[in-house]
Design a protein around this motif. Structure first.
Motif, mmCIF file in Angstrom:
data_model
loop_
_atom_site.group_PDB
_atom_site.id
_atom_site.type_symbol
_atom_site.label_atom_id
_atom_site.label_comp_id
_atom_site.label_asym_id
_atom_site.label_seq_id
_atom_site.Cartn_x
_atom_site.Cartn_y
_atom_site.Cartn_z
ATOM 1 N N LEU A 69 87.247 59.831 22.138
ATOM 2 C CA LEU A 69 86.008 60.681 21.828
ATOM 3 C C LEU A 69 85.164 59.288 21.834
ATOM 4 N N ALA A 70 83.997 59.645 22.430
ATOM 5 C CA ALA A 70 82.382 58.476 22.543
ATOM 6 C C ALA A 70 82.243 57.719 21.495
ATOM 7 N N THR A 71 81.864 57.047 21.212
ATOM 8 C CA THR A 71 81.286 56.009 20.350
ATOM 9 C C THR A 71 79.940 55.550 20.412
ATOM 10 N N ARG A 72 79.317 55.113 20.116
ATOM 11 C CA ARG A 72 77.894 54.297 19.693
ATOM 12 C C ARG A 72 78.269 53.496 20.876
ATOM 13 N N ALA A 73 79.059 52.348 20.496
ATOM 14 C CA ALA A 73 78.919 51.692 21.560
ATOM 15 C C ALA A 73 78.507 51.531 23.256
ATOM 16 N N ASP A 74 79.595 52.877 23.325
ATOM 17 C CA ASP A 74 79.984 52.846 24.810
ATOM 18 C C ASP A 74 77.625 53.463 25.213
ATOM 19 N N LEU A 75 77.147 53.772 24.272
ATOM 20 C CA LEU A 75 76.004 54.206 25.046
ATOM 21 C C LEU A 75 74.707 53.248 24.643
ATOM 22 N N GLU A 76 75.019 52.541 24.443
ATOM 23 C CA GLU A 76 74.130 51.126 23.782
ATOM 24 C C GLU A 76 73.256 50.486 25.082
ATOM 25 N N GLY A 77 74.090 50.950 26.017
ATOM 26 C CA GLY A 77 73.446 50.425 27.766
ATOM 27 C C GLY A 77 71.888 50.905 27.834
ATOM 28 N N LEU A 78 71.585 50.651 28.892
ATOM 29 C CA LEU A 78 70.101 51.203 29.406
ATOM 30 C C LEU A 78 71.011 52.539 30.104
ATOM 31 N N PRO A 79 69.909 53.981 30.078
ATOM 32 C CA PRO A 79 70.688 55.134 30.958
ATOM 33 C C PRO A 79 70.990 54.749 32.486
ATOM 34 N N LEU A 80 70.592 53.953 32.977
ATOM 35 C CA LEU A 80 70.688 53.879 34.420
ATOM 36 C C LEU A 80 72.103 53.410 34.117
ATOM 37 N N ASP A 81 72.197 52.865 33.278
ATOM 38 C CA ASP A 81 74.296 52.282 33.836
ATOM 39 C C ASP A 81 75.168 52.927 33.079
ATOM 40 N N ILE A 82 74.618 53.879 32.141
ATOM 41 C CA ILE A 82 75.275 54.614 31.442
ATOM 42 C C ILE A 82 75.709 55.519 31.891
ATOM 43 N N ALA A 83 74.775 55.814 32.498
ATOM 44 C CA ALA A 83 74.576 57.423 33.400
ATOM 45 C C ALA A 83 75.868 57.667 34.517
#
Length: 220
Positions: A5-19
């Motif tokens: 399960l994803a965490t908030r920390a997994d998604l804290e980077g810029l969208p361009l990096d997370i995508a």
């Protein structure tokens, strides 16, 4: 593939990096008791005003915070569900620190569980079930504005729906290029912010947005 399960920390980077990291991930939804699992195969990054080093003229949040894009400015892991062309509910994963706008549009996926529910919602079968953001939103069961802001980290219920985002091992064979159907310079190679699993049959076809082909010609 091992999923967690994803965490908030997994998604804290810029969208361009997370995508690119969301490719191969799974969005699992339960809406009105019907469950569907989607493997994500194509995404696009969008930055809001003040997010990242490059202003993004293609973002809903390019001019700042509004009632429409409010979810994009919230904490990562919520889903920004907006209405496209007055018809299609499209699903974005909110990314970036709380207070900075950003999202990753889920452009396409493959249905790996719940095919009957997906087919019932869409009237289609086969690999085209979730090919394109409108179709993906349709088969997920998530609807604007009922489910805008639903939390895919906690899985809390919102208006009869639950959503969870699961991350898997990083995938190989990732391709990148201009975003699909985005107008002007934002839809050209100046913004290669679309990522997809190369060769996957569920990936949607490319098309120029209004004025984007002319803008691309000026760049060449």
């Amino acid at each position: 593939m091992t999923l967690r399960l994803a965490t908030r920390a997994d998604l804290e980077g810029l969208p361009l990096d997370i995508a690119p990291r969301l490719l191969g991930a799974q969005l699992q939804t339960v809406v009105d008791g019907a469950e569907v699992h989607l493997r994500i195969t194509e995404v696009e990054a969008y930055h809001g005003q003040g997010t990242g080093p490059t202003p993004d003229p293609g973002s809903h949040a390019r001019m700042g915070r509004t009632a429409r894009n409010d979810t994009m400015w919230g904490e990562p892991g919520h889903l920004y569900v907006y209405l496209s062309h007055g018809i299609h509910s499209c699903v974005n994963v909110v990314c970036g620190p709380d207070g900075l706008a950003g999202g990753v549009l889920l452009r396409a996926g493959s249905v790996i569980a719940g095919a009957d529910a997906a087919a019932s919602r869409s009237g289609r079968t086969g690999r085209d079930l979730a090919r394109g953001p409108g179709r993906l939103g349709q088969v997920s069961g998530l609807r604007h504005a009922l489910h805008d802001g639903i939390d895919a980290i906690t899985g809390d219920t919102l208006n009869g729906a639950r959503a969870q985002l699961w991350l898997g091992d990083p995938v190989t064979g990732i391709a990148a290029g201009p975003r699909v159907g985005v107008a002007g310079i934002a839809g050209t190679s100046a913004f290669p912010w679309r990522f997809w699993i190369d060769g996957d049959p569920s990936v949607s076809p490319f098309r120029w947005g209004r004025g984007a082909a002319d803008a691309q010609a000026m760049l060449n």
